[in-house]
Scaffold this active site. Sequence first.
Site, PDB file in Angstrom:
ATOM      1  N   CYS A   1     -15.111   8.704  17.940  1.00 23.21           N
ATOM      2  CA  CYS A   1     -16.205   8.607  16.969  1.00 23.21           C
ATOM      3  C   CYS A   1     -17.266   7.631  17.475  1.00 23.21           C
ATOM      4  O   CYS A   1     -16.940   6.509  17.878  1.00 23.21           O
ATOM      5  CB  CYS A   1     -15.647   8.104  15.642  1.00 23.21           C
ATOM      6  SG  CYS A   1     -16.925   7.741  14.463  1.00 23.21           S
TER       7      CYS A   1
ATOM      8  N   CYS B   1     -18.334   0.573  12.577  1.00 24.79           N
ATOM      9  CA  CYS B   1     -17.784   0.878  11.252  1.00 24.79           C
ATOM     10  C   CYS B   1     -16.407   0.240  11.090  1.00 24.79           C
ATOM     11  O   CYS B   1     -16.143  -0.437  10.098  1.00 24.79           O
ATOM     12  CB  CYS B   1     -17.734   2.386  11.061  1.00 24.79           C
ATOM     13  SG  CYS B   1     -16.590   2.949   9.801  1.00 24.79           S
TER      14      CYS B   1
ATOM     15  N   CYS C   1     -11.953   3.645  11.296  1.00 25.12           N
ATOM     16  CA  CYS C   1     -10.940   4.432  12.019  1.00 25.12           C
ATOM     17  C   CYS C   1     -10.555   3.719  13.307  1.00 25.12           C
ATOM     18  O   CYS C   1     -11.189   3.901  14.348  1.00 25.12           O
ATOM     19  CB  CYS C   1     -11.487   5.815  12.359  1.00 25.12           C
ATOM     20  SG  CYS C   1     -11.737   6.808  10.907  1.00 25.12           S
TER      21      CYS C   1
ATOM     22  N   CYS D   1     -18.978  11.707   9.164  1.00 27.29           N
ATOM     23  CA  CYS D   1     -17.756  10.926   9.370  1.00 27.29           C
ATOM     24  C   CYS D   1     -16.603  11.882   9.618  1.00 27.29           C
ATOM     25  O   CYS D   1     -16.527  12.945   9.017  1.00 27.29           O
ATOM     26  CB  CYS D   1     -17.523  10.074   8.125  1.00 27.29           C
ATOM     27  SG  CYS D   1     -15.877   9.359   8.052  1.00 27.29           S
TER      28      CYS D   1
ATOM     29  N   TYR E   1       3.585   0.551 -11.421  1.00 26.39           N
ATOM     30  CA  TYR E   1       2.315   0.680 -10.697  1.00 26.39           C
ATOM     31  C   TYR E   1       1.947   2.173 -10.680  1.00 26.39           C
ATOM     32  O   TYR E   1       1.695   2.757  -9.636  1.00 26.39           O
ATOM     33  CB  TYR E   1       2.423   0.153  -9.264  1.00 26.39           C
ATOM     34  CG  TYR E   1       3.006  -1.233  -9.117  1.00 26.39           C
ATOM     35  CD1 TYR E   1       2.180  -2.364  -9.143  1.00 26.39           C
ATOM     36  CD2 TYR E   1       4.379  -1.428  -8.949  1.00 26.39           C
ATOM     37  CE1 TYR E   1       2.711  -3.641  -8.989  1.00 26.39           C
ATOM     38  CE2 TYR E   1       4.920  -2.691  -8.805  1.00 26.39           C
ATOM     39  CZ  TYR E   1       4.082  -3.798  -8.821  1.00 26.39           C
ATOM     40  OH  TYR E   1       4.616  -5.062  -8.664  1.00 26.39           O
TER      41      TYR E   1
ATOM     42  N   GLU F   1       1.198   0.208 -15.779  1.00 25.17           N
ATOM     43  CA  GLU F   1       0.024   0.141 -14.907  1.00 25.17           C
ATOM     44  C   GLU F   1      -0.936  -0.890 -15.486  1.00 25.17           C
ATOM     45  O   GLU F   1      -1.128  -0.969 -16.687  1.00 25.17           O
ATOM     46  CB  GLU F   1      -0.607   1.550 -14.861  1.00 25.17           C
ATOM     47  CG  GLU F   1      -2.054   1.655 -14.443  1.00 25.17           C
ATOM     48  CD  GLU F   1      -2.314   1.191 -13.017  1.00 25.17           C
ATOM     49  OE1 GLU F   1      -1.546   1.548 -12.102  1.00 25.17           O
ATOM     50  OE2 GLU F   1      -3.297   0.446 -12.815  1.00 25.17           O
TER      51      GLU F   1
ATOM     52  N   CYS G   1       2.024   1.365   0.893  1.00 28.39           N
ATOM     53  CA  CYS G   1       0.951   1.723   1.826  1.00 28.39           C
ATOM     54  C   CYS G   1       0.757   0.601   2.840  1.00 28.39           C
ATOM     55  O   CYS G   1      -0.248   0.562   3.538  1.00 28.39           O
ATOM     56  CB  CYS G   1      -0.344   2.019   1.083  1.00 28.39           C
ATOM     57  SG  CYS G   1      -0.905   0.649   0.103  1.00 28.39           S
TER      58      CYS G   1
END
Length: 413
Positions: free
Chosen positions: A38, A44, A47, A120, A273, A294, A369
């Site tokens: 990219c 940026c 990525c 993008c 969550y 939550e 994550c």
Amino acid sequence: MRQERSADKPQMKKPAPAVKKPAPAAKKPASADKPANCPYRKKCGGCQYSEISYPEQLRMKERKVRRLLEGFGEVKPITGAEDPFHYRNKVTASFGFRNGKMISGVYEQKTHRVVNIDRCLIQDERADRIIHIMRDLFVSFKLKAYDEDSGFGLIRHVMVRTARATGQIMVIIVTANQVFPGSRNFVNALREKCPEITTIVQNINSQRTSMVLGNREKVLFGKGYIEDVLCGLRFRISAGSFYQVFPEQTEKLYAKAVELAGLRGKGLLLDAYCGVGTIGMIASRDAEQVIGVELNPDAVKDAEANARANGIRNISFYANDAGLFLQDLAASGIRPDVILMDPPRTGSTREFIESACRTKPERIVYVSCNPETLARDLKLFKGFNYRMREAWPFDNFPLTEHIETVCLLSGNS
Ligand code: SAH
């Protein structure tokens, strides 16, 4: 209120110096086996892996999860994406000026200047197109980009959220001020150019903050939310509610989480969550009763509406801190059979983990994550005699360094 739990960068800016040549648009390679390279990569920073072939990205991610988690239990092979490009269903653009022209893109890594991005590699292409059209419309309507240093200008950000299964598209215009001159004409002009947009929301963020969204919003057109379908259920998503960014991979991840929960038609499941209620609602088909907790009240409203719309009656939602809620639950003697937890990038807390173990669930399914905070939390769990039995990494964020992992934990007995 959290709006994004991964890959979002600090959103601040400084005046940009003049740049002569615009960067060429990013081109997707003919095959994912080749690096994408990219042109915006360095500035940026979104990525980190675009110069690495997709199979190698997967190997690197699996290695990282193995390094961090193998000491706790078995790590399974990573599940990659069929198409690693243009998957992101939520795109946020910031605006600025360069050479007297309005530009749009993301904030340059560490320097707080807007990098103009024409195409993008990971964002939904429909969202890119809408943002470019809006950039031109802002100029014709004489609407100025907000400058955080001076506090002048109206337009702070545009967020576009797309729903893969239904095709619905929500545009959120984040303004520094409640007064949006000519908003009706602007909305008409935008709808004329982009008839695929199904709702437009003005979000007002007058604070000096790095958060994209403020607390107030006004629906300018449509319902004020979009709906998507995941694992056969329909979910409503409002502007500020968390929703996974790569639906195809999300379906694989959620299916694994529900499988690991091992409910088989009985038991109480706590979905901690829970966001707009996705995992808990998918698992509700296999549970007797589900409780979702939550922090974000808007997401809880979405979750309640989602349960009604899908005719799910064995689920209830609570707007609360997951740790405090679980402490109360433990104190009142209620014992979930399975706890499913999906905390933000920062991971969970000692209070949550301690109370979770005190309720003695048969299984805990941890969706994460961030494998670093996951490893930290697994160590805490181990201290309370809950061990990781297996971990399944998923590539929900191709071309970036981020990894999603789902783990099964159970007690020592
Ligand atoms: N399980 C959902 C959402 C996961 S994202 C899904 O798959 O879509 C993490 C969620 O945790 C977000 O919705 C965020 O608002 C919520 N959250 C953050 N801190 C929290 C806390 N202390 N207590 C409860 N929820 C919290």
